[in-house]
Design a protein around this motif. Structure first.
Motif, PDB file in Angstrom:
ATOM      1  N   VAL A 112       0.830  -1.207   0.000  1.00 54.77           N
ATOM      2  CA  VAL A 112       0.000   0.000   0.000  1.00 54.77           C
ATOM      3  C   VAL A 112       0.865   1.258   0.000  1.00 54.77           C
ATOM      4  N   MET A 113       1.626   1.477   1.055  1.00 58.27           N
ATOM      5  CA  MET A 113       2.369   2.723   1.158  1.00 58.27           C
ATOM      6  C   MET A 113       3.467   2.829   0.089  1.00 58.27           C
ATOM      7  N   GLY A 114       4.172   1.726  -0.177  1.00 56.58           N
ATOM      8  CA  GLY A 114       5.201   1.768  -1.211  1.00 56.58           C
ATOM      9  C   GLY A 114       4.628   2.132  -2.561  1.00 56.58           C
ATOM     10  N   LEU A 115       3.497   1.519  -2.895  1.00 53.42           N
ATOM     11  CA  LEU A 115       2.828   1.839  -4.159  1.00 53.42           C
ATOM     12  C   LEU A 115       2.389   3.296  -4.202  1.00 53.42           C
ATOM     13  N   MET A 116       1.830   3.780  -3.108  1.00 50.29           N
ATOM     14  CA  MET A 116       1.359   5.168  -3.069  1.00 50.29           C
ATOM     15  C   MET A 116       2.529   6.156  -3.135  1.00 50.29           C
ATOM     16  N   TYR A 117       3.614   5.847  -2.433  1.00 53.33           N
ATOM     17  CA  TYR A 117       4.780   6.738  -2.481  1.00 53.33           C
ATOM     18  C   TYR A 117       5.299   6.868  -3.913  1.00 53.33           C
ATOM     19  N   CYS A 118       5.399   5.736  -4.615  1.00 45.93           N
ATOM     20  CA  CYS A 118       5.895   5.776  -5.998  1.00 45.93           C
ATOM     21  C   CYS A 118       4.923   6.521  -6.905  1.00 45.93           C
ATOM     22  N   ALA A 119       3.645   6.282  -6.711  1.00 44.24           N
ATOM     23  CA  ALA A 119       2.647   6.986  -7.520  1.00 44.24           C
ATOM     24  C   ALA A 119       2.739   8.496  -7.312  1.00 44.24           C
ATOM     25  N   HIS A 120       2.820   8.906  -6.063  1.00 44.83           N
ATOM     26  CA  HIS A 120       2.870  10.330  -5.741  1.00 44.83           C
ATOM     27  C   HIS A 120       4.104  10.988  -6.352  1.00 44.83           C
ATOM     28  N   ALA A 121       5.239  10.314  -6.245  1.00 44.81           N
ATOM     29  CA  ALA A 121       6.483  10.881  -6.782  1.00 44.81           C
ATOM     30  C   ALA A 121       6.467  10.941  -8.301  1.00 44.81           C
ATOM     31  N   ALA A 122       5.842   9.959  -8.929  1.00 43.76           N
ATOM     32  CA  ALA A 122       5.858   9.875 -10.394  1.00 43.76           C
ATOM     33  C   ALA A 122       4.839  10.783 -11.068  1.00 43.76           C
TER      34      ALA A 122
END
Length: 250
Positions: A112-122
């Motif tokens: 969850v958080m790893g996916l969201m962090y990458c999405a937010h940064a990208a």
């Protein structure tokens, strides 16, 4: 996909590795993100030997700073970002009663958080690519699971994380689709990868028994699905794809 750049998380094995190879074969420069840098280096050499472009990005996406750094390194060294394949994940199954809670924390952190962090940064880079890129469209493919649709006894927290991925993906899709950033959800069934191997021995034994007589999917089958989604024309968005082995009933 010539002239575009893709970042693939969880690229050191399984679906991530296969997706990176598939996208590179279509002409994309590929940034390979995972914790196991030695495996990434081997994969990068393989892509380069076939005439492709690959960048090794050692990163633990459960740390927001690492996710941001992975995106920054990709854009700095490859020049842009058109595609994010959010594939990093972990599956730790078992009953809720008397469960080791650290397994729950690990799944929430990665899935969850790893996916969201990458999405937010990208996202800023994907929006820029959609506005002024060679394809005039950008893609985020979030890899979930059939567990994001079907809850099973013994999979409660894994189910919860994958349902979260589905909800996040659909809400984000609605937010950015009008700007030609396509957010897609891929939900694999049983795939023959290392994913199950991180479970406790008694859980792994049960999984092996459950799938003993089933021909499971290969990582390349899901990579084909991801590549299909990304290579659709600009006016076509594949929002969600559930892919199961023919013999899998649930």
């Amino acid at each position: 996909m010539s002239g575009t750049v893709a970042l693939v998380t969880g690229a050191s094995s399984g679906i991530g590795e296969a997706a990176a190879l598939s996208l590179a074969s279509r002409g994309a420069a590929v940034a390979l993100a995972a914790r196991r840098a030695d495996r990434l280096a081997t994969l990068a050499e393989r892509i380069r030997a076939d005439g492709g472009t690959a960048l090794v990005v050692e990163a633990d996406v459960t740390e927001q700073s690492a996710a941001v750094a992975a995106v920054h390194q990709t854009v700095s060294e490859l020049g842009r970002l058109d595609t994010l394949v959010n594939n990093a994940g972990v599956m730790l199954l078992g009953p809720v009663v008397d469960a080791p809670v650290e397994e729950w924390q690990r799944m929430v952190s990665v899935n969850v958080m790893g996916l969201m962090y990458c999405a937010h940064a990208a996202l800023p880079h994907l929006l820029a690519a959609a506005a002024d890129g060679p394809r005039r469209v950008a893609d985020m493919v979030n890899v979930s699971s059939v567990a994001g649709r079907v809850a099973r006894n013994g999979s409660g927290v894994y189910n919860a994380t994958k349902h979260a991925v589905g909800a996040f993906s659909e809400a984000l899709r609605q937010e950015v689709t009008g700007r030609y950033v396509r957010v897609s959800l891929v939900e694999p069934g049983a795939v023959a990868t290392e994913l199950a191997g991180h479970n406790r021995p008694e859980i792994l034994e049960g999984l092996n028994q459950r799938f003993a007589d089933m021909q499971r999917l290969e990582a390349e089958d899901i990579a084909d699905t991801i590549t299909y989604i990304i290579t659709r024309p600009r006016h076509v968005a594949v929002n969600e794809l559930l892919v199961r082995p023919t013999q899998q009933q649930a």
